[in-house]
Motif scaffolding. Structure first.
Motif, PDB file in Angstrom:
ATOM      1  N   ARG A  92       0.805  -1.216   0.000  1.00 51.13           N
ATOM      2  CA  ARG A  92       0.000   0.000   0.000  1.00 51.13           C
ATOM      3  C   ARG A  92       0.845   1.276   0.000  1.00 51.13           C
ATOM      4  NH1 ARG A  92      -4.503  -1.672   4.605  1.00 51.13           N
ATOM      5  NH2 ARG A  92      -5.810  -2.986   3.251  1.00 51.13           N
ATOM      6  N   PRO A  97      -2.989   3.302 -11.137  1.00 45.12           N
ATOM      7  CA  PRO A  97      -4.026   2.393 -10.604  1.00 45.12           C
ATOM      8  C   PRO A  97      -3.948   0.979 -11.183  1.00 45.12           C
ATOM      9  CG  PRO A  97      -4.956   4.531 -11.144  1.00 45.12           C
ATOM     10  CD  PRO A  97      -3.564   4.538 -11.683  1.00 45.12           C
ATOM     11  N   TYR A 129      -3.673  -1.361  -7.785  1.00 44.82           N
ATOM     12  CA  TYR A 129      -4.802  -2.172  -7.326  1.00 44.82           C
ATOM     13  C   TYR A 129      -4.517  -3.669  -7.356  1.00 44.82           C
ATOM     14  CZ  TYR A 129      -7.578   2.110  -7.295  1.00 44.82           C
ATOM     15  OH  TYR A 129      -8.059   3.365  -7.034  1.00 44.82           O
ATOM     16  N   ASN A 165      -4.428  -5.875  -3.953  1.00 44.24           N
ATOM     17  CA  ASN A 165      -5.382  -6.981  -3.860  1.00 44.24           C
ATOM     18  C   ASN A 165      -4.668  -8.309  -3.605  1.00 44.24           C
ATOM     19  OD1 ASN A 165      -7.506  -5.237  -4.306  1.00 44.24           O
ATOM     20  ND2 ASN A 165      -7.557  -5.603  -6.525  1.00 44.24           N
ATOM     21  N   SER A 206      -4.766 -11.962  -8.877  1.00 48.19           N
ATOM     22  CA  SER A 206      -4.293 -10.574  -8.779  1.00 48.19           C
ATOM     23  C   SER A 206      -2.848 -10.456  -9.229  1.00 48.19           C
ATOM     24  CB  SER A 206      -4.443 -10.072  -7.339  1.00 48.19           C
ATOM     25  OG  SER A 206      -5.792 -10.075  -6.930  1.00 48.19           O
TER      26      SER A 206
END
Length: 465
Positions: free
Chosen positions: A106, A144, A148, A152, A302
């Protein structure tokens, strides 16, 4: 000053004055002998009192020590095991490590700073000479389509780690309960074996008396002695099995459990389980092993999306300034990294294979758990029926047959061999009932493990708080 001297034998009190020690020394020898005897008696009484006080104190200390010795319930054993199991502790540490990986996923990329300084000199003509400096800042942009999938995947790995921890703790609870009920079974068998040995000993002694007076044959005496020896062997074997079960329980719980531990006896609970269809639905929805497999599928998917998106250009914002004696240059722009030579073909192929592998493992795990649940449920139905028939019919009939054979033997209507056969039949039926009851408890424990019983999950969550 006056002292009073009392003869304990005669009860006569004689005043003695301190200045007249000569008169005191001149007392009759019988008085002095009695005085010495009374002094010795007082000393013995004092020593006896001290011995009694010491002995009573020792008993009180031993009693307090015995009272302070804790007996462990099954919940206590589960708590100790969850706090000391190396597998559970390792799974908890792994979950903490995955939390760190999630925090890393993150995080926003750090900017890059460049600073330079030097001197400007003229090599060909009359130019200004002086100091020069420059600085630059590059900030990678976390797009993004890269962020993401990366986050994920880390979240899915965290869910897989948590499911692994829960699975280890559920397995630990299952093993502790299995070993606990195994100990209860062995203790019940030991108690039954000791009762059999006591009863067989009484029969042997009675038969020995009858043989001594000539009322029975030696053949019947030998049979009774053989039965007693077999019962004695069974009793000794049951003691060894109890010690073995205690050792296995301590091995499962952990060596934090003292070697001389005691447990609070608890009979297996007679639980009525839901239907097989409902149990299979619970397995699919709340089994930690399936939750782990599903999370691993999400993580690999992912990861595959991240590798595919890595072929897209990576962007970074860059600002720079250059200073010399004559000019100041400022530049702003985007830095683009285009995959011209490396199209991530190997990484994408590996991610696709891992995603396919995770899906196949999920399907295999689901089928395995369903088969295990079906097998355990059929075994549950079979053992439940055995317990019902043995407790309500077989054991009662065997007990009645034994009582009838005993009464008939006492009145001389039947022989000792028939009475022993009835006793042996009752013993076998009772042992079968003990085994069936604890087999049922073992099967119920296995079903609770497969379905991840909500009661067990509540114990795990309460232990984590």
């Amino acid at each position: 000053m006056t002292f009073h001297l009392k003869n304990l034998r005669s009860g006569i009190v004689l005043p003695v004055y301190a200045p007249n020690w000569g008169r005191f020394l001149a007392l009759p020898s019988s008085w002095l002998d009695n005085l010495r005897l009374d002094t010795l008696q007082v000393g013995r009484m004092t020593r006896c009192r001290w011995l009694v006080i010491t002995f009573a104190s020792t008993l009180m200390v031993a009693n307090v020590s015995a009272q302070s010795k804790k007996s462990f319930t099954i919940n206590d054993l589960i708590s100790v095991s969850l706090e000391s199991s190396p597998q559970v502790l390792a799974a908890r540490d792994q979950a903490k490590a995955i939390k760190g990986q999630l925090s890393t996923a993150r995080a926003i990329p750090n900017p890059e700073f460049e600073v330079g300084t030097g001197q400007q000199r003229s090599a060909t003509g009359p130019l200004t000479v002086g100091n020069v400096s420059s600085w630059a800042v590059t900030q990678p942009l976390d797009m993004p389509y890269n962020r993401y999938p990366r986050v994920n995947a880390a979240e899915a790995n965290l869910r897989a780690a948590e499911a692994t921890r829960v699975a280890f703790e559920v397995e630990t609870i299952s093993r502790v309960q299995q070993r606990f009920y195994e100990l209860m079974r062995r203790e019940a068998e030991q108690k039954a074996a000791e009762e059999d040995m006591s009863l067989t000993k009484q029969i042997r002694d009675r038969m020995q008396i009858r043989y001594d007076v000539g009322e029975t044959a030696r053949f019947e005496l030998i049979r009774v002695q053989t039965e007693f020896l077999n019962a004695q062997i069974a009793a000794e074997s049951s003691k060894l099995r109890v010690e073995q079960a205690r050792s296995q329980l301590r091995q499962v719980v952990g060596h934090q459990l003292p070697a001389d531990f005691t447990v609070v006896a608890e009979q297996p609970k007679s639980e009525v389980l839901p239907s097989l269809t409902q149990l299979l639905n619970e397995v699919q929805s709340q089994s930690p092993e399936l939750q782990k497999a599903k999370a691993e599928v999400e993580a690999t998917e992912s990861k595959l999306s991240f590798e595919k998106n890595s072929r897209l250009p990576r962007l970074a914002f860059k600002a720079s300034q250059y200073n010399d004696p004559n000019f100041t240059d400022r530049l702003y722009g985007l830095q683009v990294s285009i995959p011209i030579w490396d199209f991530k073909g190997g990484q994408i192929a590996e991610a696709e294979a891992n995603a396919s592998k995770a899906k196949n493992q999920l399907n295999a795990q689901s089928q395995t758990l369903d088969q295990q649940m079906e097998t355990a449920y059929k075994l549950y139905q079979m053992t439940s029926y055995q317990v019902k028939i043995l407790s309500s019919e077989v054991v009662e009939l065997a007990a009645s047959a034994r009582r009838i054979a005993e009464v008939s033997y006492r009145y001389g209507e039947r022989g000792m061999l028939e009475y022993l056969d009835a006793q042996r039949t009752f013993r076998a039926a009772r042992n079968d009932l003990i085994k069936a009851r604890f087999d049922l408890a073992s099967v119920v424990t296995e079903i609770q493990r497969l379905r991840a019983s909500p009661e067990w999950l509540a114990k795990i969550e309460s232990g984590m708080q």
